[in-house]
Write a protein that holds these residues in place. Sequence first.
Motif, PDB file in Angstrom:
ATOM      1  N   ASN A 235      13.940  39.027 -14.410  1.00 11.74           N
ATOM      2  CA  ASN A 235      13.161  39.378 -15.646  1.00 11.74           C
ATOM      3  C   ASN A 235      12.987  40.951 -15.702  1.00 11.74           C
ATOM      4  O   ASN A 235      11.986  41.651 -15.841  1.00 11.74           O
ATOM      5  CB  ASN A 235      11.470  38.710 -15.824  1.00 11.74           C
ATOM      6  N   ASP A 240      11.995  39.780 -21.674  1.00 20.30           N
ATOM      7  CA  ASP A 240      11.911  38.613 -21.025  1.00 20.30           C
ATOM      8  C   ASP A 240      10.615  38.211 -20.894  1.00 20.30           C
ATOM      9  O   ASP A 240       9.930  37.284 -20.233  1.00 20.30           O
ATOM     10  CB  ASP A 240      12.297  38.850 -19.592  1.00 20.30           C
ATOM     11  N   TYR A 241       9.391  38.895 -21.579  1.00 19.54           N
ATOM     12  CA  TYR A 241       8.207  38.670 -21.463  1.00 19.54           C
ATOM     13  C   TYR A 241       7.536  38.504 -22.805  1.00 19.54           C
ATOM     14  O   TYR A 241       7.909  38.872 -23.825  1.00 19.54           O
ATOM     15  CB  TYR A 241       7.326  39.873 -20.832  1.00 19.54           C
ATOM     16  N   GLU A 242       6.227  37.740 -22.555  1.00 16.70           N
ATOM     17  CA  GLU A 242       5.586  37.478 -24.125  1.00 16.70           C
ATOM     18  C   GLU A 242       4.115  37.799 -23.995  1.00 16.70           C
ATOM     19  O   GLU A 242       3.481  37.700 -23.166  1.00 16.70           O
ATOM     20  CB  GLU A 242       5.647  36.105 -24.198  1.00 16.70           C
ATOM     21  N   PRO A 275       6.303  36.150 -18.285  1.00 15.78           N
ATOM     22  CA  PRO A 275       7.599  35.919 -18.515  1.00 15.78           C
ATOM     23  C   PRO A 275       7.745  34.619 -19.166  1.00 15.78           C
ATOM     24  O   PRO A 275       7.044  33.735 -19.183  1.00 15.78           O
ATOM     25  CB  PRO A 275       8.203  35.720 -16.988  1.00 15.78           C
ATOM     26  N   THR A 276       8.716  34.791 -20.105  1.00 20.60           N
ATOM     27  CA  THR A 276       9.135  33.537 -20.973  1.00 20.60           C
ATOM     28  C   THR A 276       9.487  32.351 -20.246  1.00 20.60           C
ATOM     29  O   THR A 276       9.512  31.144 -20.696  1.00 20.60           O
ATOM     30  CB  THR A 276      10.094  34.026 -22.045  1.00 20.60           C
ATOM     31  N   ASP A 277      10.214  32.724 -19.079  1.00 17.78           N
ATOM     32  CA  ASP A 277      10.935  31.487 -18.535  1.00 17.78           C
ATOM     33  C   ASP A 277       9.801  30.759 -17.469  1.00 17.78           C
ATOM     34  O   ASP A 277      10.121  29.822 -16.832  1.00 17.78           O
ATOM     35  CB  ASP A 277      12.143  32.040 -17.376  1.00 17.78           C
ATOM     36  N   GLN A 278       8.788  31.054 -17.579  1.00 21.21           N
ATOM     37  CA  GLN A 278       7.476  30.455 -16.901  1.00 21.21           C
ATOM     38  C   GLN A 278       7.576  30.463 -15.470  1.00 21.21           C
ATOM     39  O   GLN A 278       7.320  29.522 -14.606  1.00 21.21           O
ATOM     40  CB  GLN A 278       7.285  28.901 -17.397  1.00 21.21           C
ATOM     41  N   THR A 279       8.248  31.580 -14.650  1.00 22.83           N
ATOM     42  CA  THR A 279       8.426  31.739 -13.480  1.00 22.83           C
ATOM     43  C   THR A 279       7.146  31.537 -12.557  1.00 22.83           C
ATOM     44  O   THR A 279       7.056  30.739 -11.484  1.00 22.83           O
ATOM     45  CB  THR A 279       8.910  33.121 -13.108  1.00 22.83           C
ATOM     46  N   ASN A 282       5.783  28.141 -11.398  1.00 19.63           N
ATOM     47  CA  ASN A 282       6.445  27.467 -10.337  1.00 19.63           C
ATOM     48  C   ASN A 282       6.040  28.162  -9.005  1.00 19.63           C
ATOM     49  O   ASN A 282       6.541  27.413  -7.963  1.00 19.63           O
ATOM     50  CB  ASN A 282       7.900  27.661 -10.626  1.00 19.63           C
ATOM     51  N   ALA A 328      12.418  30.492  -7.093  1.00 24.57           N
ATOM     52  CA  ALA A 328      13.332  31.252  -7.583  1.00 24.57           C
ATOM     53  C   ALA A 328      14.232  32.269  -6.703  1.00 24.57           C
ATOM     54  O   ALA A 328      15.569  32.455  -7.246  1.00 24.57           O
ATOM     55  CB  ALA A 328      12.971  31.680  -8.878  1.00 24.57           C
ATOM     56  N   GLN A 352       7.768  38.081  -8.217  1.00 26.81           N
ATOM     57  CA  GLN A 352       9.231  37.513  -8.792  1.00 26.81           C
ATOM     58  C   GLN A 352      10.328  37.864  -8.083  1.00 26.81           C
ATOM     59  O   GLN A 352      11.440  37.242  -8.102  1.00 26.81           O
ATOM     60  CB  GLN A 352       9.325  38.049 -10.084  1.00 26.81           C
TER      61      GLN A 352
END
Length: 399
Positions: A235, A240-242, A275-279, A282, A328, A352
């Motif tokens: 990211n 890549d972030y909201e 992050p938009t991928d919800q890292t 997880n 990840a 991350q």
Amino acid sequence: MIQRFEKARKWLLIILFFAFLFTMLFYLTVSADIEVSKVEKRDLAQNPDLSIENVSSGEYMDQFEEYFLDQFPGRNVWLKSYLQYQQMTNKTYIFDFYVSDSNWIIPKPSYSRPSDKIKSAVHDLNKFASDMREEGKEVYYASLPHKVNTVDILPSYIKEGTGIQNKEYFLSEFDHEKIPLVDVGKEFKEEYTNDELKDFYFKTDHHWNIIGAYKGYKKVTELLAAKSDYYTEANENESDYELNCENDKQFIGSYNNQLYLTVDASDEETCHMLPTDQTFDNYKITWNGKDRTFKQVYGTGIFRDKNPIEFGDLYMNNTAEVTIENPAVEKESRVLILKDSYANPIAFHVAQHFSNTTVYDIRYNDDQTLTEYMKDKDFDVVLFLYNDTMLQGEPFRFS
């Protein structure tokens, strides 16, 4: 006639005095003592032990005086009224804080130059870094820009404090070969105007907001990407972030809290940037030895719909130890983050880039030194995330 009036006036004053005294004693007797002041963030004095030993030593009266002042009826209301009166009379400092016309709060500048203490702290830091390097560990230092050293709020007639000078002296004593560093505050000053820097900080708190914290995080990752063998890209772009803001919440800033919330903070934006991928969802997280989900330890004031909220409710509260496993990242990479509260908004962002991250606050681990803690740990990277007023004392208690 005049003599009778004077006599009556004296008796009235005596009666009123004893009435006040007995009313206060009755209140202190029947009402429950308040244990903690949320405003002052300290324990309040409790009713002292009325014993022969305490009375004969004189300690009882000293303790009772402190108890009376701490438990005085309507204490907070009186103090708040006094502060409001000071604001109305245009005093420069209110409880050692300057409040601007646009409701920025900044503490009275410090003019101290604790060179010996700073030099001792850097000496211990250099020794620690040298020991870590000998064990094959990478060591990095990010000097994070505190509000008092970054944003120009004070009027021109107030002499500038010695914060920047102290920071520069601190960094000048560094062993730069063993501790690569990034002076985020210096780079901020070079890249942004004072008006732009204001967008990076809360008006009524001593911390940066998520806008400033994210910019600072990017400076940290630039250092790690250039120097570390263990850094993994993730990211990398702001897209890549909201950014999410909860502007319907009342924000309790740390400075405003000390001023009994007398400063209007209605325009403070309470935002977080994920992050938009919800890292983060997880992550496998252990908080002081207990398994937790991301939303149980970060942004609790947002995700649990708390109101009002403080800085710790927006991001992460200070605590002794947090470990984060990031599935990840496939490459084994273990980083130890040594930090103060300025790192709380970005510790999970840094995580991350590593398979395992430990966030450790020396100030909350009085039972052991850092070297004792690290004896059975196998970290690859040690990363300091300290604000640039943190130049001495307990955070540098390594051994």
